[in-house]
Design a protein around this motif. Structure first.
Motif, PDB file in Angstrom:
ATOM      1  N   LYS A 304       0.830  -1.199   0.000  1.00 42.04           N
ATOM      2  CA  LYS A 304       0.000   0.000   0.000  1.00 42.04           C
ATOM      3  C   LYS A 304       0.868   1.254   0.000  1.00 42.04           C
ATOM      4  O   LYS A 304       1.866   1.332   0.724  1.00 42.04           O
ATOM      5  N   THR A 305       0.481   2.210  -0.789  1.00 44.25           N
ATOM      6  CA  THR A 305       1.154   3.501  -0.773  1.00 44.25           C
ATOM      7  C   THR A 305       0.964   4.182   0.577  1.00 44.25           C
ATOM      8  O   THR A 305       1.894   4.773   1.145  1.00 44.25           O
ATOM      9  N   ASP A 306      -0.258   4.079   1.113  1.00 43.78           N
ATOM     10  CA  ASP A 306      -0.576   4.632   2.425  1.00 43.78           C
ATOM     11  C   ASP A 306      -1.110   3.506   3.298  1.00 43.78           C
ATOM     12  O   ASP A 306      -2.278   3.131   3.193  1.00 43.78           O
ATOM     13  N   PRO A 307      -0.276   2.931   4.174  1.00 47.39           N
ATOM     14  CA  PRO A 307      -0.706   1.779   4.987  1.00 47.39           C
ATOM     15  C   PRO A 307      -1.891   2.084   5.888  1.00 47.39           C
ATOM     16  O   PRO A 307      -2.584   1.158   6.335  1.00 47.39           O
ATOM     17  N   ALA A 308      -2.129   3.353   6.166  1.00 49.24           N
ATOM     18  CA  ALA A 308      -3.241   3.702   7.051  1.00 49.24           C
ATOM     19  C   ALA A 308      -4.593   3.584   6.354  1.00 49.24           C
ATOM     20  O   ALA A 308      -5.632   3.613   7.010  1.00 49.24           O
ATOM     21  N   LEU A 311      -6.901  -0.989   1.075  1.00 52.85           N
ATOM     22  CA  LEU A 311      -6.368  -1.234  -0.260  1.00 52.85           C
ATOM     23  C   LEU A 311      -7.276  -0.654  -1.332  1.00 52.85           C
ATOM     24  O   LEU A 311      -6.803  -0.167  -2.364  1.00 52.85           O
ATOM     25  N   HIS A 312      -8.600  -0.688  -1.103  1.00 53.09           N
ATOM     26  CA  HIS A 312      -9.512  -0.204  -2.131  1.00 53.09           C
ATOM     27  C   HIS A 312      -9.578   1.318  -2.192  1.00 53.09           C
ATOM     28  O   HIS A 312     -10.274   1.870  -3.054  1.00 53.09           O
ATOM     29  N   ASP A 313      -8.881   1.987  -1.309  1.00 49.88           N
ATOM     30  CA  ASP A 313      -8.792   3.449  -1.411  1.00 49.88           C
ATOM     31  C   ASP A 313      -8.021   3.800  -2.685  1.00 49.88           C
ATOM     32  O   ASP A 313      -6.997   3.180  -2.991  1.00 49.88           O
ATOM     33  N   PRO A 314      -8.481   4.777  -3.467  1.00 50.58           N
ATOM     34  CA  PRO A 314      -7.804   5.107  -4.725  1.00 50.58           C
ATOM     35  C   PRO A 314      -6.308   5.385  -4.573  1.00 50.58           C
ATOM     36  O   PRO A 314      -5.533   5.088  -5.493  1.00 50.58           O
ATOM     37  N   VAL A 315      -5.914   5.923  -3.438  1.00 51.28           N
ATOM     38  CA  VAL A 315      -4.495   6.216  -3.231  1.00 51.28           C
ATOM     39  C   VAL A 315      -3.677   4.930  -3.300  1.00 51.28           C
ATOM     40  O   VAL A 315      -2.560   4.917  -3.843  1.00 51.28           O
ATOM     41  N   LEU A 348      -8.120  -9.753   1.859  1.00 48.21           N
ATOM     42  CA  LEU A 348      -9.126 -10.156   0.882  1.00 48.21           C
ATOM     43  C   LEU A 348     -10.385  -9.315   0.998  1.00 48.21           C
ATOM     44  O   LEU A 348     -11.086  -9.098   0.005  1.00 48.21           O
ATOM     45  N   GLY A 349     -10.680  -8.833   2.176  1.00 46.78           N
ATOM     46  CA  GLY A 349     -11.854  -7.983   2.358  1.00 46.78           C
ATOM     47  C   GLY A 349     -11.697  -6.620   1.721  1.00 46.78           C
ATOM     48  O   GLY A 349     -12.683  -5.887   1.569  1.00 46.78           O
ATOM     49  N   GLU A 350     -10.465  -6.258   1.344  1.00 48.81           N
ATOM     50  CA  GLU A 350     -10.205  -4.961   0.729  1.00 48.81           C
ATOM     51  C   GLU A 350      -9.881  -5.083  -0.760  1.00 48.81           C
ATOM     52  O   GLU A 350      -9.667  -4.073  -1.432  1.00 48.81           O
TER      53      GLU A 350
END
Length: 983
Positions: A304-308, A311-315, A348-350
């Motif tokens: 992830k680019t932003d671990p916070a 995963l489905h966040d566009p970032v 998997l949920g993301e």
């Protein structure tokens, strides 16, 4: 040609993105000029009129897209209309002369659209969003253009794939939703191209795991893998940073032995991740199915680019690489995948996932009998259970099934939330341009009498050769046709400049049994026949006769510009080369059967890696589904089956035959004995089943119309409509599925033709007695009715009929008392007709028309003291209670014209019969279930018809205005929970 002007147009159209804008303003903005150039548009018009291909191709691509895009921000007009094109020109600021030049260079093409049944969904995949992220879709478009696809075909695929993706869940949405859909195509019609387009758009939009369920054999799975690798994933993703010049590093990399590598594999111009996009990582290869995550679970541990953030966040989502796997529908393979996914954990949920199920009615559907299920326990077939587990493990998984025979999918329980019922959407794809389907082998709507049909006006005469019982089974003739068609292809390569790649493969399919012992015996016979039947003067005499009597006249009528030899002598030099290609390896025959993978690992079965496959393929079930027989030109088919979907999947002769449609031949069994008292004519069986399918598709199109923003028909309500047309489906399959039933079907201006007439003589006689009040129609003096020339025939056609006008109440009284075989599928229609007394719309009366057969063949009989009536022969469809078409084609067209004229503004067409806008038409036939005229005479001895053998069969066409202001065509009601039959 003005290169600067061409570059300017490229820049301007590129700047317009997805909608047209003022051309002059954009041109000024993107050019280096200080003021608009005078005469630029006039020069452009001149280049178009001169036929400059660069300008034509550029504008054809853009205009076709603007013509066909479903929703246009710049136009309220429907796609594919002249008004849409005019609105586009207005936005571009083009004058009349330039418009005319563009219309000439880029004619408006009106192509059929997909039919979509869908429940409500949240719009998210707009054209603007698709254009903003279109890396892989744009690459796929380039591939299709390189393969020679027309802009119209590409635009059609664009629309169809967009319609699928927009109905999936937004991969960036916070709450997880798992959509289920089904895409219905035609056998051998390019469904793979559609789902490749869907995958391209889906990964561009953010889906990061794609699972393609690709057949039940490695051969089929490998075909799909190679297709995706070649046309979508591309060289750079396959090499994963390895230089194509690094020979040592390339050892073991896919496709090094493939003659199409790397030239025909799409190139992205560098690693996609280095070009502002994202890479695709393959979790399966051409030769290796899924064997567990070889790189460990980290293969799905997407950084992830932003671990916070999720995963489905566009970032995080858009920079991430997509993972693609093509797996067999095999229990060990799928079980391994399920086990690995269980170990991946919460990510998997993301993870947005797309599951494409090719041939989704094969193996995927749960066929266990729910009545035998132990209470509280799940009962699923193995593959269905594993697919269900996948869907449960992947809460953001979107499931899209693809099939040409959808009925098994439709019968899945929609209340089972973990199964594959297409609850969210069903999309019926249009018949593709250039596709050879049932219409190209049958004269379905031909009004031309049989004796007047020729190679030019009859599909059957041009392409179909019957195999009848007798000493000559025409197998040698079929083999001769294979040799001749191969020689004709070589002739066209030599004398017309047709590319050799167009005729790279040339195949014949022989399919007359499912038994492997039969395949072996047949292959031995074909081999012996091959070596005994060629190389002599007798062979050339035989081939010359077939050429002169069959191939030359068909080619002359249907070659569409392809060159045809003037004589067999002109073709003869190519006969030897065709035989050499077919008999390479001293064996012209390949057997395609078996249960083991090694049975399919024959070099000549690999159409991808083998340079030229010119062979005769003998097989059974494994040739019936999924396996693409490239270059198929001659089919010899005699296998029998009782299953409609199985029969349809056997139609491997359907497909695309670019530049050799005139050479295609189908040798098929005719009038074979079938069971104790049945006959199976394979050709007619295909026609009947394909007609059912076409009726089903047309019904979907009719009821897909949205009324007041709401669909009339959604997938979960489709089953009653299916059962109406496919009587072979057992009624018990419906009872487990739905809590609603179809109670009314409205058909204003459209024919209603029930066909499930009783089998028993007693019930047939009772129905005849109920028709007694209307039987005086047979007493009337006959009149001559005329059908004017139309697109189906340039001639005026006439027939005789007796007629009568009856009150609406009298007709409904008769129809409401009739008995039917099996379920009464006429009830929803009767409920509609009964309301046409003023409660729904007003119908005053009905014109009853009883057509007569030609006087030379007429068999007559009095029915219950009335008549005489002209008796007609009608037969039930294969394995069904329903008859085929009841009304004669010309009679139906005449009646439809009468109704259409009554509903149109202005005067009706002249003729002896004219009806008003409140009168319907009934076509009435005295039908007997026999196979010949002798049977008709036996049903009416001494001119008196036996009422226990004569069915009063009918077609009803209500007035066009017979509906209310809602315009709805279907009505459902809930079944009562305490009644199994829904009453």
């Amino acid at each position: 040609m003005n290169d600067d002007l061409l570059n300017l147009h490229i820049d301007v159209l590129g700047a317009m993105s997805r909608e047209p804008k003022d051309f002059t303003k954009i041109a000024f903005a993107v050019s280096d000029l200080e003021e608009p150039a005078d005469g630029a548009l006039e020069e452009f018009r001149g280049l178009l009129m001169a036929g400059q291909p660069e300008f034509t191709a550029l504008w054809k691509q853009k205009l076709t897209f603007w013509d066909t895009v479903e929703t246009a921000t710049w136009s309220a007009s429907q796609a594919g209309t002249e008004q849409r094109r005019a609105d586009t020109y207005a936005r571009l600021g083009f004058g009349e002369e330039l418009r005319k030049a563009l219309d000439t260079a880029v004619p408006l093409i009106t192509a059929p659209k997909p039919v979509v049944l869908s429940r409500g969904f949240t719009p998210w995949y707009t054209r603007e969003k698709g254009a903003a992220r279109s890396f892989y879709w744009s690459a796929y478009e380039r591939v299709l253009r390189g393969k020679g696809w027309s802009e119209a075909a590409i635009a059609s695929l664009d629309q169809a794939s967009h319609g699928v993706v927009e109905r999936l869940s937004d991969p960036t949405r916070d709450d997880a939703y798992s959509a289920r859909g089904l895409v219905v195509g035609y056998v051998q019609s390019g469904k793979t191209a559609n789902f490749t387009g869907v995958i391209a758009k889906a990964v561009d939009a953010g889906y990061r795991l794609v699972i393609v369920l690709g057949g039940t054999l490695n051969l089929l799975r490998g075909q799909t893998q190679r297709r995706l690798d070649m046309e979508l994933i591309g060289r750079e993703n396959i090499l994963r940073g390895i230089s194509p010049d690094d020979i040592d590093s390339l050892i073991g990399v896919d496709y090094q032995d493939d003659e199409d590598w790397p030239a025909k594999f799409v190139s992205h111009g560098g690693r996609p991740s280095h070009r502002g996009a994202f890479d695709i990582e393959r979790l399966t290869t051409r030769d290796d199915d899924y064997r567990g995550l070889g790189q460990g679970i980290s293969a799905l541990d997407i950084p992830k680019t932003d671990p916070a953030r999720a995963l489905h966040d566009p970032v995080n989502l858009h920079p991430s690489a997509a993972r693609v796997m093509v797996v067999k529908k095999n229990k060990d393979v799928l079980a391994s995948l399920v086990q690995d996914l269980k170990r991946v954990g919460s990510i998997l949920g993301e993870l947005p996932v797309l599951i494409i199920d090719d041939e989704s009615d094969q193996a995927s559907v749960n066929t266990n009998n729910p009545a035998k299920r132990t209470e509280g326990e799940e009962s699923r077939t193995t593959i269905n259970r594993l697919i269900s587990h996948l869907l449960q493990l992947l809460p953001r998984a979107q499931y899209v099934g693809y099939t040409a025979t959808p009925f098994a999918n439709v019968f899945v329980d929609p209340d089972d939330t973990t199964d594959i019922f297409p609850r969210d959407f069903l999309i019926s794809l249009p018949r593709p341009i250039g596709y050879m389907g049932v219409q190209d082998f049958h004269d379905l709507d031909s009004a031309i009498p049989s004796r007047e049909r020729t190679f030019a006006n009859s599909q059957e005469k041009a392409h179909v050769r019957g195999i009848y019982d007798g000493p000559d089974d025409r197998l040698l003739e079929a083999m001769d046709a294979f040799v001749l068609s191969g020689a004709l292809k070589l002739y066209r390569i030599r004398h017309q400049g047709v590319s050799e790649s167009k005729y790279r493969h040339h195949t014949m399919l022989v399919h007359d049994s499912v038994r492997m012992a039969d395949h072996t015996a047949l292959a031995q016979r074909l081999n012996a026949m091959w070596h005994e039947s060629y190389g002599s003067s007798a062979a050339h005499e035989r081939l010359a006769k077939l050429f002169e009597e069959d191939f030359k006249p068909v080619c002359d009528a249907r070659s569409e510009g392809a060159q045809v030899p003037a004589s067999y002598e002109a073709l003869r030099p190519h006969i030897s080369r065709a035989r050499q290609l077919i008999s390479s390896g001293n064996n012209p025959v390949i057997i395609v059967n078996g249960d083991k993978e090694r049975d399919y690992e024959q070099v000549d079965l690999d159409f991808d890696r083998t340079r030229n496959v010119w062979k005769i393929l003998v097989g059974g079930t494994k040739l019936s589904r999924g396996f693409t027989v490239e270059g198929l030109t001659v089919t010899y088919y005699r296998r029998k089956t009782q299953q409609a979907d199985t029969l349809m999947q056997m139609g491997r002769w359907f497909g695309f035959r670019d530049q050799y449609r005139d050479l295609v031949r189908l040798y098929i069994g005719r009038e074979e004995p079938y069971g104790k008292d049945k006959t199976l004519d394979l050709y007619e069986a295909f026609e009947a089943i394909c007609q059912d399918e076409e009726v089903f598709r047309s019904q979907l199109a009719q009821y897909a119309t949205v009324i007041d923003g709401e669909p009339q028909l959604t997938p979960e309500r489709m089953l009653p409509l299916v059962s109406q047309h496919l009587a072979l489906i057992k009624p018990s399959a419906r009872n487990k599925m739905f809590n609603s039933e179809l109670v009314e079907i409205r058909s204003p201006g459209k024919p209603i033709e029930p066909a499930a007439y009783p089998r028993s003589p007693e019930r047939t006689a009772r129905n005849a007695e109920r028709w007694r009040p209307l039987l005086p129609v047979f007493n009337a003096a006959p009149v001559t009715l005329a059908l004017p020339p139309d697109s189906s025939s340039p001639l005026t056609r006439t027939f005789q009929a007796t007629t009568a006008v009856v009150a609406h109440a009298d007709l409904i009284s008769v129809l409401s008392q009739l008995e039917w075989e099996g379920d009464n599928h006429f009830t929803p229609h009767l409920n509609y007709l009964a309301q046409l007394d003023g409660s729904l719309a007003t119908v005053d009366d009905w014109l009853v028309v009883a057509p007569q057969t030609t006087s030379s063949r007429r068999v007559e009989g009095r029915i219950l003291g009335h008549g005489p009536a002209s008796l007609v022969r009608r037969n039930r469809q294969l394995n069904k209670v329903a008859f085929g078409r009841i009304s004669g084609l010309e009679h139906r067209r005449w009646a439809q014209q009468l109704i259409d004229d009554a509903g149109a503004e202005g005067p009706s067409a002249p003729g002896p019969l004219v009806v008003g806008s409140r009168t319907g038409v009934v076509l009435l036939y005295a039908a007997v279930e026999v196979t010949d005229d002798a049977g008709l005479r036996a049903a009416a001895p001494d001119g008196v018809a036996d009422p226990s053998r004569v069915m009063l069969a009918f077609t009803v066409i209500p007035p066009a205005a017979a509906n209310d202001s809602s315009l709805r065509l279907l009505r459902y009601q809930a079944k009562r929970s305490n009644s199994q039959d829904g009453s």
